[in-house]
Design an enzyme around this catalytic site. Structure first.
Site, PDB file in Angstrom:
ATOM      1  N   LYS A 186       0.823  -1.208   0.000  1.00  0.00           N
ATOM      2  CA  LYS A 186       0.000   0.000   0.000  1.00  0.00           C
ATOM      3  C   LYS A 186       0.870   1.276   0.000  1.00  0.00           C
ATOM      4  CE  LYS A 186      -4.083  -2.043   0.101  1.00  0.00           C
ATOM      5  NZ  LYS A 186      -4.028  -3.509  -0.052  1.00  0.00           N
TER       6      LYS A 186
HETATM    7  C1  LIG Z   1      -5.407  -4.289   0.795  1.00  0.00           C
HETATM    8  C2  LIG Z   1      -6.868  -4.170   0.846  1.00  0.00           C
HETATM    9  C3  LIG Z   1      -7.638  -4.569   1.958  1.00  0.00           C
HETATM   10  C4  LIG Z   1      -7.114  -5.357   3.112  1.00  0.00           C
HETATM   11  O1  LIG Z   1      -5.934  -5.045   3.611  1.00  0.00           O
HETATM   12  P1  LIG Z   1      -4.935  -6.095   4.302  1.00  0.00           P
HETATM   13  O2  LIG Z   1      -4.130  -5.134   5.131  1.00  0.00           O
HETATM   14  O3  LIG Z   1      -4.125  -6.716   3.216  1.00  0.00           O
HETATM   15  O4  LIG Z   1      -5.707  -7.040   5.115  1.00  0.00           O
HETATM   16  C5  LIG Z   1      -8.991  -4.312   1.954  1.00  0.00           C
HETATM   17  N1  LIG Z   1      -9.596  -3.732   0.903  1.00  0.00           N
HETATM   18  C6  LIG Z   1      -8.915  -3.373  -0.188  1.00  0.00           C
HETATM   19  C7  LIG Z   1      -9.642  -2.718  -1.310  1.00  0.00           C
HETATM   20  C8  LIG Z   1      -7.540  -3.591  -0.266  1.00  0.00           C
HETATM   21  O5  LIG Z   1      -6.880  -3.266  -1.377  1.00  0.00           O
END
Ligand SMILES: *Cc1c(COP(=O)(O)O)cnc(C)c1O
Length: 402
Positions: A186
């Site tokens: 992210k």
């Molecule tokens: C990455 C992501 C999540 C969840 O995040 P994690 O930290 O990997 O559990 C939820 N929703 C979206 C749209 C994402 O891209």
């Protein structure tokens, strides 16, 4: 897109502060931690940078979504309206609280189509959960109006849109609650982690307890704290929070680079006949983590993908339509409600009913869409070269097709 690309001494320093004391847990051990509270500091920094009253860190973005739903009172029998283009985490969280993911079509924003949302509302609808995919936003004014009209909760999955905004407000801070993910890919990362943001004190207090086995965090003796409700362990560790604290100090540097690189690549692709771009409700608020573009037909798009693959230039370009993790088409596990634990038969039937609906409007959009992830490491020359190669691949394909 990802903050990990700019790993630096700032991250090393914050982690080292924690390694010096050895207190890796965010709660307690007051005497031994030498005044180091990375999780608390990161929560304050999130409130400050993104403009919300309260922030609760979690162990992941998925945990943040689950926590937000529990704190908002979403549970058994409730329907949550959410898009068919998202990451699987969105429906995982809904199912984990016993609610029904009501899947609806997207439009050219690549997020919820407000008209499709309206059609999906029933007396059981409890919340609308837009997912701000690939760095940009849903049409929030339209969704807020629907929520007000039908008295529904608005929960933003802003996991992919850290630093993006809509009419001056950070995505994730507009609804009753919103979440970010700080997983490794992210815009800013903790390694693993997430956050729930809200402006409602009671929602925050519930998140605070829920993520720590129900602890009320009153007084300074953990063992003597009470548990007004059942919680879980969705805590972040101090090591992860330390990484996030370094990254949030640098997030504006990441976003600036992202926007610059995005703009250069977009200018090149905009000069190609047949290429159009995702509709962005508030263009100045785009975090620019991806450049999402359309080709005229599915056939041309597949041919361009194949051409890019052949030329070895496909890496970093995503054709979500054929991706196992982001689009309804490949979610066989959801269509068959293949959970390990047994579900209530009614919930199982409702999940399957929703996942097996016809989504041809979304198919018609996603089958023509390619998203290019914007790297923070590209030089101007590399962007020019990448852009030129993609352009040549498109022109080669369209020359044959037309
Ligand atoms: C990455 C992501 C999540 C969840 O995040 P994690 O930290 O990997 O559990 C939820 N929703 C979206 C749209 C994402 O891209």
């Amino acid at each position: 897109m990802p903050g990990f690309e700019r790993w630096s001494d700032t991250e090393r320093k914050e982690v080292n502060d924690v390694l010096q004391t050895g207190i890796l847990m965010r709660y307690g051990f007051d005497g031994l931690r030498n005044g180091i509270w990375k999780s608390k500091e990161l929560e304050a920094a999130i409130c400050q940078r993104f403009g919300c009253d309260y922030a609760q860190l979690t162990s992941s973005g998925t945990a943040a979504l689950t926590t937000a739903m529990a704190a908002l009172g979403i549970g058994y029998g409730d329907e949550i309206i959410t898009p068919v283009f998202t990451f699987v985490a969105s429906f995982e969280a809904i199912i984990s609280v016993g609610a029904v993911p009501v899947l609806v079509d997207i439009d050219e924003t690549l997020t919820l189509n407000p008209a499709a949302v309206r059609k999906a509302i029933t007396p059981k609808t409890k919340a609308i959960m837009p997912v701000h995919m690939c760095g940009s936003m849903a049409d929030m004014d339209a969704l807020i109006a629907i929520c007000e009209e039908h008295k529904l909760l608005l929960l933003e999955d802003a996991c992919q849109s850290i630093g993006a905004s809509y009419k001056g407000k950070s995505l994730g801070t507009i609804g009753d609650a919103g979440t970010f993910s700080f997983d490794f890919v992210k815009t800013m990362t903790c390694g693993e982690g997430g956050v729930v943001m809200t402006n409602q004190k009671d929602v925050y207090i519930k998140c605070d307890g829920y993520t720590d086995h129900g602890h009320d965090h009153k007084g300074n003796d953990r063992g003597a704290e009470t548990h007004p409700f059942i919680g879980y362990n969705f805590r972040i560790s101090e090591l992860h929070a330390a990484v996030g604290l370094a990254q949030i100090k640098r997030v504006d540097e990441f976003l600036k680079l992202q926007q610059k690189n995005h703009s250069q690549l977009k200018t090149i692709l905009a000069s190609v006949a047949g290429v159009s771009f995702r509709h962005i409700p508030d263009p100045v608020g785009d975090s620019c983590s991806f450049l999402s573009w359309f080709l005229p037909t599915e056939e041309i798009t597949i041919a361009v993908i194949n051409e890019m693959k052949e030329q070895g230039i496909l890496a970093g370009n995503f054709y979500w339509y054929q991706n196992n993790w982001h689009y309804i088409k490949k979610w066989e596990h959801l269509k068959t409600a293949a959970t390990l634990q047994s579900l209530h038969p009614e919930l199982k039937a409702r999940i399957m009913e929703q996942a097996n609906k016809n989504f041809q409007e979304s198919d018609a959009i996603m089958s023509r869409c390619i998203s290019t992830a914007i790297s923070l490491q590209w030089t101007e020359d590399q962007i020019q070269e990448k852009g030129d190669k993609i352009k040549a691949a498109i022109q080669k394909v369209t020359a044959i097709k037309f």
